[in-house]
Design an enzyme around this catalytic site. Structure first.
Site, short mmCIF file in Angstrom:
data_model
loop_
_atom_site.label_atom_id
_atom_site.label_comp_id
_atom_site.label_asym_id
_atom_site.label_seq_id
_atom_site.Cartn_x
_atom_site.Cartn_y
_atom_site.Cartn_z
N ASP A 102 -12.27 120.61 49.06
CA ASP A 102 -12.27 119.79 47.86
C ASP A 102 -12.10 120.68 46.63
OD1 ASP A 102 -12.79 117.59 49.42
OD2 ASP A 102 -14.97 117.70 49.12
N1 URA Z 1 -16.69 119.06 53.46
C1 URA Z 1 -16.64 118.53 52.22
O1 URA Z 1 -17.29 117.55 51.93
N2 URA Z 1 -15.84 119.13 51.32
C2 URA Z 1 -15.12 120.23 51.58
O2 URA Z 1 -14.42 120.75 50.69
C3 URA Z 1 -15.18 120.77 52.87
C4 URA Z 1 -15.99 120.16 53.80
#
Ligand code: URA
Length: 239
Positions: A102
């Protein structure tokens, strides 16, 4: 060359299975969904399966980036936000993230133009380990962490078993640091698991991917993987 043959030649899957991937709408050519196996492609075209670029004749390149938060890991963005690939502009190779983090997640992100390796590393059947450290709101109880590691139902599907351990607790701030090791990579999986357990994520960092860590690499910097690391990744996914 026909698209199904291209995917088979790129080592993604068999020609027959490629036809199924195409029919399922999981294949894009130059960013557009391609629904017919007889679609013609050549070496200038960009072919993606589930958002991962495959094939190509470029020399293979493999990097580990210590991703800062604030960068998106998709190759295309309509909102013009900074992309992780912007951080690797100084390299000549056209590399793409292996899976996604993310925008507000930091930590280890591999980038490569080796489509076959990337495809396998992100496919849950290979069970590649990803270790996250998540600051969460509240103080999770042992039973809650057990539920998380046994598997939680998220959007109607159960997550695979994972490892969840408490690293430390900030009693005054009523928050805790969890280490969560996943072998799959559903979208927002750590955040969704923690929210479903009643402990929303405040900050998320990926410590390692397939055992590879950022170590002393400063945030925003990257390095090439060495030959031993590349061979290790190949072995992990049976190549
Ligand atoms: N899980 C998440 O919620 N976000 C990420 O970026 C990676 C794993």
């Amino acid at each position: 060359m026909r698209l199904a043959k291209y995917l088979a030649n790129a080592g993604v899957t068999s020609r027959r299975r490629a036809e199924i991937l195409i029919a399922e709408g999981r294949v894009k050519v130059n960013g557009e969904p391609a629904l017919l196996p007889q679609t013609l492609v050549d070496t200038d075209d960009t072919v993606e399966v589930d958002g991962i670029i495959v094939g190509g004749l470029e020399e293979k390149a493999y990097y580990l980036l210590n991703k800062p938060s604030g960068y998106i890991s998709t190759a295309h963005d309509t909102h013009n936000r900074p992309k992780v690939t912007d951080l690797l502009k100084s390299t000549k190779a056209r590399v793409y993230p292996v899976g996604r983090l993310d925008a507000d997640t930091s930590g280890v992100l591999l980038l490569t133009n080796d489509g076959e390796l990337a495809f396998r590393l992100t496919h849950p059947s290979y069970g590649i380990k990803k270790v996250y450290r998540a600051w969460v709101r509240g103080l999770p109880e042992r039973g809650t962490m057990k539920k998380m590691s046994d598997g939680m139902i998220i959007e109607g599907k159960k997550t695979s078993p994972s490892w969840v351990r408490l690293v430390k607790t900030e009693y005054k701030k009523r928050s805790a640091l969890l280490e969560i090791t996943l072998t799959e990579g559903k979208k927002h999986q750590v955040k969704n698991m923690c929210s479903a357990a009643g402990h929303p994520v405040l900050k998320l960092h990926r410590e390692s991917f397939a055992g590879l860590k950022a170590d002393k690499l400063p945030e925003g910097s990257f390095r090439r993987l060495n030959n031993d690391e590349i061979s290790m990744l190949y072995r992990l996914v049976g190549l």
